[in-house]
Design an enzyme around this catalytic site. Sequence first.
Site, short mmCIF file in Angstrom:
data_model
loop_
_atom_site.label_atom_id
_atom_site.label_comp_id
_atom_site.label_asym_id
_atom_site.label_seq_id
_atom_site.Cartn_x
_atom_site.Cartn_y
_atom_site.Cartn_z
N GLU B 201 0.71 -1.14 -0.06
CA GLU B 201 0.11 0.27 -0.17
C GLU B 201 0.87 1.44 0.12
OE1 GLU B 201 -1.28 0.48 4.80
OE2 GLU B 201 -2.70 -0.61 3.56
N ARG B 295 -9.16 -6.66 20.09
CA ARG B 295 -8.54 -7.38 21.35
C ARG B 295 -8.46 -6.04 22.39
NH1 ARG B 295 -3.44 -5.68 20.20
NH2 ARG B 295 -2.86 -6.00 18.41
#
Lengths: 480, 480, 165, 165
Positions: B201, B295
């Site tokens: 990217e 998380r």
Amino acid sequence: MKAKRILICNRGEIAIRVAKAARELGHVAVGFWTDSEPQASHLEYCDEWIHLKGSSNAETYLNMDQILKVIRERGIDAVHPGYGFLSENTTFCKKLEDAKVIFIGPHPEAIYKMGDKAVSKQMAKEAGVPVVPGSTGEIESAEEAAVVAKEIGYPVLLKAVAGGGGKGMRIVESEKDLSKNFDAVRREAQSSFGNPGVLVEKFIVNPHHIEVQILADNKGNVFHCFERECSIQRRHQKIIEEAPSPFIGEDEDLRQKICSTAVKLAKAVNYNSAGTVEFIMGEDKSFYFLEMNTRIQVEHPITEQVTGVDLLTNMIQAALGEPMDINSQEEIKINGHAIECRVCSEDAVTMLPAPGQVNGFECTFPQGIRFDHCIYNGLEVKPDFDPMIGKLIGYGHNRAVVIRKVRGALRGLVIEGIKTNVALHQVILAEESFQRGLYTTNYINEVQPQEKVEELKSVESLYKKALAIEINAIQERRGL
Amino acid sequence: MKAKRILICNRGEIAIRVAKAARELGHVAVGFWTDSEPQASHLEYCDEWIHLKGSSNAETYLNMDQILKVIRERGIDAVHPGYGFLSENTTFCKKLEDAKVIFIGPHPEAIYKMGDKAVSKQMAKEAGVPVVPGSTGEIESAEEAAVVAKEIGYPVLLKAVAGGGGKGMRIVESEKDLSKNFDAVRREAQSSFGNPGVLVEKFIVNPHHIEVQILADNKGNVFHCFERECSIQRRHQKIIEEAPSPFIGEDEDLRQKICSTAVKLAKAVNYNSAGTVEFIMGEDKSFYFLEMNTRIQVEHPITEQVTGVDLLTNMIQAALGEPMDINSQEEIKINGHAIECRVCSEDAVTMLPAPGQVNGFECTFPQGIRFDHCIYNGLEVKPDFDPMIGKLIGYGHNRAVVIRKVRGALRGLVIEGIKTNVALHQVILAEESFQRGLYTTNYINEVQPQEKVEELKSVESLYKKALAIEINAIQERRGL
Amino acid sequence: MRYYIINAEGKEVYFDVSTGKQTRDGAVGFEVKTESDGTKNYYMKSLAGKNYISQDMISWEKAPKISNNKGVVNINESLNVYRGFKPSGLGQGSAGTLVTDMPGKVVKLLTAEGAMVQQGDTLLILEAMKMENEIKAGVDGVVKIVNVKEGQNLDSGHLMIEIEE
Amino acid sequence: MRYYIINAEGKEVYFDVSTGKQTRDGAVGFEVKTESDGTKNYYMKSLAGKNYISQDMISWEKAPKISNNKGVVNINESLNVYRGFKPSGLGQGSAGTLVTDMPGKVVKLLTAEGAMVQQGDTLLILEAMKMENEIKAGVDGVVKIVNVKEGQNLDSGHLMIEIEE
């Protein structure tokens, strides 16, 4: 900024708190130890350790001559008195001024005016701050007290002019108990404060003890850091405090009103340090000025936790004439809730002091607990010292969360060898009216939480305690 | 509420943090120890200790069969995975579901979708969340990567599909370096995550790493707890984080915009736990979605400090289907500032891991410091484990105060026997552009703070260190 | 090894402790034998510098290091634990025997030998830890011994007053 | 008692330490003798379970308990402190001698015996603590010894490669 040499004229947890702040600001923290406390644990946070000869408080922490000698010899720039001892003693302030040493506290006139209950009451009246009806000056005899009491009506409160922290205070319900109590208060006032003066005032029924934290400097800034409620008391001494006050609750108008009243009084005495304006608030939310404590207070941490303001560093900055961390009232906001339990070496049921030696100490706390204390394995709690050995402070998103956290912390606080009031705090924090925030200063007398303290846990725990001693013996043999 | 038996599938400081929260809520905290770590210090906060046979992570904390056996045998109701290990493993979630055990984290679909970089990017696009231009799927070869890179323009970032925490990421400045780096990332991806997939990217110049904390439950509540800036990184791993972001600063519109964008994405995946949406923000304040960590994160404490919200207790409540402590977005406010320094067992100059054994440990901190850690005298830092052994978190009224507090804490943190990056943190916190809050993710490369780390203190300190050993020898002889 | 645990009200619990073997994972076993509960097994383990006790090697509880030889421990009230032997001369005063349980100073003496007293009467005021404490009669009776003077500093364990019922 | 302190770069500091007398207030005196600084006096004091060191008995500094016999301490970099003797066989590799300073696994070997290398060339990739570390030549020269294979797990202190300048 040049590093200053700051002498801490105190011991225990408050000496640690002051030393932390002094060091954080880049100053040198100088601490004392005495012959009665050669293992003074607060020295851990002090850069320099000075021996104060003698054992009693009179010979050491109250001994101005010896302290001033140290100040001259060790090139001290500023003195922090903590609370108690010489923290509100104008003679000491004057002597420091003569020695060109900065006193980290307000100017002596503020201490004098606010330290004298009659004068402070008069000042408050003049500043438009409401006061509790009562005697306008010292009462010399039980007979004179009876005249005033009759005028304002029973119950009345007898209190030492120079007192504080609940010492030298008694409630009298009727004329027949007046004489005996008047004598006792005079005796306590003389022995604790060296001043036998006594005041008489109206006793407010179902009252709340609510106090406002002031933070001011020499530059004309006078801020408040909102209120604390300290209504859970035994023998007129606070044992649990919280911020904000559950009694004021969501009533923001009342909160603003009491806080701005406190600022008004502080401005009237040109207050220039950290201090606390104490009020008594009745069931009808009317409040009266009680007294102003011109020092840092035991329960300052709960204000620090909910506002994020470090009162000690700001107090030191103010005294040294440096800019405080806080620049405006608008910066000071309440977020969340905090509760403090005073951990004392006393019997959990009778609440009487119980000196002794700590021989086992462990903390296993939830997240969000602050424990300001001077406890270590080997600490001797002496009858000379205040029985308060630690302050367990919980902070959290709301009051229910904090109660849960503090209860968890109390379960994880193990102090062996001395009696403590940990079990009493456990009962109070589990009790319904406390949990609902519905309590007054009569809480201990009305609810009698001490009766629910478990006398003795299972025999199982006895075995475990004995094994803990055996384990230590084994480890000593092995040199672990 | 019935007490649940909560198994913590993790070690070190995060296992302690989870155990504290589980116990605070009245549950039973069950913890593991392994053959490579029989002295697992996190067990201090666990009620029950279970032995996981084996030494490597594969044999223990990543060994689903052995963990599931424990779950069955010990009657476990819920599992908290911490971070790393099985925290974002959908196979584990599925196995727990089959065993009718609650996973304390989001539903598996959210983990799957957000865990795969290509899928998460697609999801973000569909939800109207801006993403960084780049490959739409996995790149199989260096040649294919070159095609994409040419299209979006250099510099480009190569990153493992399954990666996280900066592992398996490399910047490539020009085509000639592409092939070698592509191979390396594939290798690291395979060895660290068991998945060699790589994405390409656009690399944003002078970027800020800004992330938003999400807190959601099964009842449709999706809240944000504002942002953290984590731009101080070495090798794409965060070492210092702060909240709120100094780059966003007083721009409340931008803050609201990035936070509500994060909530939008979380709602799109029906997120139902604590999680973090990571963004990259350019110099022009435009921001792009990077990834969502499904998380609890290493740096969660700074959010807890500035909001007063306990993320772990809320996360557990959400998973168990109980009401969270937080009821509305309006309750969540920022007050003050917090900074976290990750304390790692690594060389302060080269920043390379340096395992070893701690043989001396002391903390002397200012007020307002939280230290989440697993350090004790005797701790062995093994090459298997993450070199991060502690998180030093400072909280205060404003950013300048916090920097002062953390610097004081770093001075008071003594860890002997292993190399640590404490001296590097000292340099960074004293450095001008950090103090002014003007830094990007290029900070370490541009400022090179490691070059200012003092190589060796005075010979004086050498004597004192040697004396510390001698003192210990004397005390051992005396049986102290 | 026999332990006696004697609490403030004179209650006495005693049991035998013997050290067993070291287990594979570093725990040490103990056997505790009592008359009421029979034999129980406990295990001790040191972990990261702290001590823990368990009965099943799964549930562990912190056991703070008890560091002095007197072995006073605290189970809400303070208990004296005597390791291995029962010291002589131990015992608890009756309700009529007033003994200091902390050092203090006699501020005011309100009775005299021969005086008739009722349970709850304040007999003297003792200042300890900056507090005035009223020392009261535990029984009705006649004051037999007064072993204090006003202004006197008393150590802990000092017999102040004895009342004959 | 003689101490040798040898740091990571092979620098060596040594000095004599002798224990002096206990002072009145519980401190213990030490004499430290060095060639460069002469004799200095230090005092040690234990306070509430922690140790402190001072030169003037007024300014005190915490001295953490150093608990293992190896005596490694940390002054930004890690130092090995040898108490009372200098161990044999200690020394530091030259820039041409590549020795592991932590356990790790050889991921890729990029050179062979006999190869010509330049300072800064990557010779092998070592995976340790979940990171890939490039091990580079410290000097220009010829590879004399290659003591590793790809996939091999190495302990700390393993000689991997030697280069002849």
